[in-house]
Write a protein that holds these residues in place. Sequence first.
Motif, PDB file in Angstrom:
ATOM      1  N   LYS A 157      36.902  38.913  45.323  1.00  8.36           N
ATOM      2  CA  LYS A 157      37.175  38.256  44.048  1.00  8.36           C
ATOM      3  C   LYS A 157      37.940  36.961  44.277  1.00  8.36           C
ATOM      4  CE  LYS A 157      37.144  42.470  41.360  1.00  8.36           C
ATOM      5  NZ  LYS A 157      37.844  43.284  40.367  1.00  8.36           N
ATOM      6  N   VAL A 158      37.698  36.033  43.373  1.00  6.36           N
ATOM      7  CA  VAL A 158      38.334  34.730  43.490  1.00  6.36           C
ATOM      8  C   VAL A 158      39.253  34.537  42.279  1.00  6.36           C
ATOM      9  CG1 VAL A 158      36.363  33.563  42.403  1.00  6.36           C
ATOM     10  CG2 VAL A 158      37.815  32.293  43.958  1.00  6.36           C
ATOM     11  N   SER A 159      40.367  33.864  42.501  1.00  7.01           N
ATOM     12  CA  SER A 159      41.314  33.639  41.402  1.00  7.01           C
ATOM     13  C   SER A 159      40.653  32.862  40.271  1.00  7.01           C
ATOM     14  CB  SER A 159      42.517  32.832  41.910  1.00  7.01           C
ATOM     15  OG  SER A 159      43.255  32.336  40.800  1.00  7.01           O
ATOM     16  N   VAL A 160      40.941  33.272  39.055  1.00  7.51           N
ATOM     17  CA  VAL A 160      40.439  32.556  37.874  1.00  7.51           C
ATOM     18  C   VAL A 160      40.916  31.098  37.885  1.00  7.51           C
ATOM     19  CG1 VAL A 160      40.718  32.452  35.354  1.00  7.51           C
ATOM     20  CG2 VAL A 160      40.175  34.619  36.454  1.00  7.51           C
ATOM     21  N   LEU A 161      42.029  30.815  38.545  1.00  3.95           N
ATOM     22  CA  LEU A 161      42.581  29.455  38.576  1.00  3.95           C
ATOM     23  C   LEU A 161      42.026  28.596  39.714  1.00  3.95           C
ATOM     24  CD1 LEU A 161      46.338  30.154  37.743  1.00  3.95           C
ATOM     25  CD2 LEU A 161      44.532  29.350  36.202  1.00  3.95           C
ATOM     26  N   PHE A 168      36.047  27.748  40.616  1.00  8.11           N
ATOM     27  CA  PHE A 168      35.567  28.401  39.395  1.00  8.11           C
ATOM     28  C   PHE A 168      35.744  27.469  38.201  1.00  8.11           C
ATOM     29  CE2 PHE A 168      36.644  31.497  35.863  1.00  8.11           C
ATOM     30  CZ  PHE A 168      35.344  31.919  35.652  1.00  8.11           C
ATOM     31  N   LEU A 169      36.953  26.966  37.983  1.00 11.73           N
ATOM     32  CA  LEU A 169      37.253  26.198  36.757  1.00 11.73           C
ATOM     33  C   LEU A 169      36.610  24.805  36.735  1.00 11.73           C
ATOM     34  CD1 LEU A 169      41.003  27.026  35.975  1.00 11.73           C
ATOM     35  CD2 LEU A 169      38.943  28.069  35.031  1.00 11.73           C
ATOM     36  N   HIS A 170      36.267  24.263  37.901  1.00 15.14           N
ATOM     37  CA  HIS A 170      35.584  22.955  37.937  1.00 15.14           C
ATOM     38  C   HIS A 170      34.316  22.995  38.770  1.00 15.14           C
ATOM     39  CE1 HIS A 170      39.520  20.590  36.929  1.00 15.14           C
ATOM     40  NE2 HIS A 170      39.013  21.198  35.885  1.00 15.14           N
ATOM     41  N   SER A 171      33.866  24.174  39.141  1.00 13.59           N
ATOM     42  CA  SER A 171      32.724  24.322  40.052  1.00 13.59           C
ATOM     43  C   SER A 171      32.862  23.347  41.223  1.00 13.59           C
ATOM     44  CB  SER A 171      31.399  24.125  39.314  1.00 13.59           C
ATOM     45  OG  SER A 171      30.338  24.674  40.072  1.00 13.59           O
ATOM     46  N   ASP A 172      34.098  23.172  41.670  1.00 16.80           N
ATOM     47  CA  ASP A 172      34.411  22.239  42.755  1.00 16.80           C
ATOM     48  C   ASP A 172      34.312  23.029  44.058  1.00 16.80           C
ATOM     49  OD1 ASP A 172      35.329  20.198  44.328  1.00 16.80           O
ATOM     50  OD2 ASP A 172      37.224  19.906  43.259  1.00 16.80           O
ATOM     51  N   ALA A 173      33.085  23.095  44.555  1.00 18.86           N
ATOM     52  CA  ALA A 173      32.775  23.983  45.678  1.00 18.86           C
ATOM     53  C   ALA A 173      31.467  23.549  46.316  1.00 18.86           C
ATOM     54  CB  ALA A 173      32.632  25.427  45.177  1.00 18.86           C
ATOM     55  N   THR A 213      35.706  26.598  48.327  1.00 20.08           N
ATOM     56  CA  THR A 213      36.133  26.079  47.029  1.00 20.08           C
ATOM     57  C   THR A 213      37.298  25.108  47.242  1.00 20.08           C
ATOM     58  OG1 THR A 213      37.855  27.729  46.617  1.00 20.08           O
ATOM     59  CG2 THR A 213      35.596  28.311  45.991  1.00 20.08           C
ATOM     60  N   ARG A 214      37.520  24.263  46.244  1.00 14.67           N
ATOM     61  CA  ARG A 214      38.670  23.357  46.325  1.00 14.67           C
ATOM     62  C   ARG A 214      39.952  24.176  46.433  1.00 14.67           C
ATOM     63  NH1 ARG A 214      38.209  18.440  47.745  1.00 14.67           N
ATOM     64  NH2 ARG A 214      36.570  18.125  46.212  1.00 14.67           N
ATOM     65  N   TYR A 216      26.942  24.473  42.922  1.00 10.79           N
ATOM     66  CA  TYR A 216      26.716  25.529  41.925  1.00 10.79           C
ATOM     67  C   TYR A 216      26.484  24.980  40.521  1.00 10.79           C
ATOM     68  CZ  TYR A 216      28.570  28.861  45.413  1.00 10.79           C
ATOM     69  OH  TYR A 216      28.784  29.649  46.529  1.00 10.79           O
ATOM     70  N   HIS A 217      26.130  23.710  40.388  1.00  8.63           N
ATOM     71  CA  HIS A 217      25.909  23.136  39.055  1.00  8.63           C
ATOM     72  C   HIS A 217      24.494  23.495  38.591  1.00  8.63           C
ATOM     73  CE1 HIS A 217      29.625  21.227  39.919  1.00  8.63           C
ATOM     74  NE2 HIS A 217      29.526  20.253  39.044  1.00  8.63           N
ATOM     75  N   ALA A 269      44.511  37.930  38.077  1.00  9.48           N
ATOM     76  CA  ALA A 269      43.327  37.576  37.292  1.00  9.48           C
ATOM     77  C   ALA A 269      42.280  36.983  38.227  1.00  9.48           C
ATOM     78  CB  ALA A 269      43.701  36.586  36.199  1.00  9.48           C
ATOM     79  N   VAL A 272      37.979  36.925  39.480  1.00 10.74           N
ATOM     80  CA  VAL A 272      36.598  37.132  39.052  1.00 10.74           C
ATOM     81  C   VAL A 272      35.768  37.441  40.302  1.00 10.74           C
ATOM     82  CG1 VAL A 272      36.107  34.638  39.139  1.00 10.74           C
ATOM     83  CG2 VAL A 272      34.774  36.086  37.633  1.00 10.74           C
ATOM     84  N   TYR A 292      32.033  23.745  33.122  1.00  7.18           N
ATOM     85  CA  TYR A 292      32.813  23.508  34.338  1.00  7.18           C
ATOM     86  C   TYR A 292      32.077  22.620  35.353  1.00  7.18           C
ATOM     87  CZ  TYR A 292      35.840  27.427  32.840  1.00  7.18           C
ATOM     88  OH  TYR A 292      36.703  28.255  32.175  1.00  7.18           O
ATOM     89  N   HIS A 293      31.074  21.893  34.934  1.00 10.73           N
ATOM     90  CA  HIS A 293      30.336  21.035  35.873  1.00 10.73           C
ATOM     91  C   HIS A 293      31.109  19.734  36.064  1.00 10.73           C
ATOM     92  CE1 HIS A 293      27.336  24.038  35.325  1.00 10.73           C
ATOM     93  NE2 HIS A 293      26.313  23.328  35.719  1.00 10.73           N
ATOM     94  N   LEU A 301      31.791  18.097  39.339  1.00 11.36           N
ATOM     95  CA  LEU A 301      31.789  17.411  40.644  1.00 11.36           C
ATOM     96  C   LEU A 301      31.688  15.897  40.497  1.00 11.36           C
ATOM     97  CD1 LEU A 301      29.769  19.651  43.150  1.00 11.36           C
ATOM     98  CD2 LEU A 301      32.199  19.090  43.199  1.00 11.36           C
TER      99      LEU A 301
END
Lengths: 287, 287
Positions: A12-16, A20-25, A88-89, A148-149, B11, B13, B148-149, B151
């Motif tokens: 699992k990855v942190s919600v923060l 996840f929050l910016h799809s910066d990966a 991820t970032r 992941y966009h 928290a 995901v 969340y797109h 990049l």
Amino acid sequence: MDGQYLPMSQAKVSVLDWGFLHSDATYDTVHVWDGRFFRLDLHLDRFFGGLEKLRMAIPFDRDGVAEILHNCVALSGHRAAYVEMLCTRGASPTFSRDPRQAINRFMAFAVPFGSVANAEQLQSGLHVAISDKVRIPPASIDPSIKNYHWLDLVRGLYDAYDRGADTALILDFNGNVAEGPGFNVFCAKAGRLSTPAVGVLPGITRRTVFDLCAEAGLSAVAADVSVAALKTADEVFITSTAGGIMPVTTIDGAPVAYGKVGAITERLMALYWKRHDDPAWSSPVRY
Amino acid sequence: MDGQYLPMSQAKVSVLDWGFLHSDATYDTVHVWDGRFFRLDLHLDRFFGGLEKLRMAIPFDRDGVAEILHNCVALSGHRAAYVEMLCTRGASPTFSRDPRQAINRFMAFAVPFGSVANAEQLQSGLHVAISDKVRIPPASIDPSIKNYHWLDLVRGLYDAYDRGADTALILDFNGNVAEGPGFNVFCAKAGRLSTPAVGVLPGITRRTVFDLCAEAGLSAVAADVSVAALKTADEVFITSTAGGIMPVTTIDGAPVAYGKVGAITERLMALYWKRHDDPAWSSPVRY
């Protein structure tokens, strides 16, 4: 992840996490077939290229990542697997919005091999619908950074389902065919193959088709592919790590040529799978 | 999440959630200031609109979501908070690639209030650089679905940092100014305000500026804003739930007008914060 090997249910990855929050990966996925990685080097090249372009750093070199991937497959025991490495970032310990202050996060996992096309679709061909959604253009996101966009592709998929199709193709910003959710597309006309050149992921399976064509003496080019050209092609197929080379026999409800899997497609499918135990293109998992 | 209230550190995901692997998710963020939600209704409207457009469903109605948000803030104890509600496509129990088979997943969290501009920047104005990155166009992703797109925005941010700026603006597909990472932009010329009309998130703070202008008798329109128009404006400011109305006094290294926070910007900033205890626009958190 975080230096541990875990069952998938605990990965699992942190919600923060900005991944996840910016799809910066960025990520890459390689497959294992009959206990062997297929073209792992090319996937590692693309992954490390994406990291550099996104200015991310991980505490592993290519050999280090390869070792982790081997371990993921070995621990899972899968003989046919879909193996993903991703970075991820991360998140900043101070809630800072500055991505330079985030701690980049590498993780990898192995799950059972999955295919875009199921057994029946591989036999008789996929039904694809062309959506008018436009793939996110390179001026926005460099498609050579595997990302992941996917909301454009997901929307295309729903458009396709609404029209009774199995999957979708979406367009480039000039109205030509671009790609589908997780795959590139090829068409053959009078023995010559073409695949969209711009605004698409430079897929490893796409690249493999070019390599196989070169060996087999078939002509294959990257060029604009119009919707009309696709619909009037002799053969159409899609390519993905998730399934390899997969025939398309119906587009927007109408058959491609005679609506049967074509001879070139069948030949390339056979060549593709045959190369999975070739040591030049594959390597055994260290179970 | 999953019917539980947890500390943020717990928290997490699943790595296999399509909200992560395909950024197949929508969200909204409302802020709490001095113990009161600000314009919560508008944020709920936009969130439920996004869910519908993405064909997601959650087991809560507006009142149910509002109650969860109240609980997140109350349990965290924050008097100034950034409160996010989000829904991911979820994952399929069978590893299916079909998004219709995924179980959509709602979650919400409250973290301390954060601002795009820090105290000093709010006082003297932000330095913004204009990147040539193009915001993902509406033909690819409907910007009214808050997503969340990012990049393109993250790349713009790195471009801005490279040029010594605090943050970035990126362009629309016609080469006009679009928006920045998490904010809309306004400029004022001869007492008239304008903000980009197309290809941008319809921000709630942006909307609030229109509402405040209407009440204050100021002219404000949504229209194309060229890079030249922005650079020759009398005043420029950005708007975000994360910080409200924030002055910009330098663009690409050159001062905006006299390089000081303008009179209209100051007036709107004051009006904006003054309305935070107005019962018409705010509601007390049930601590």
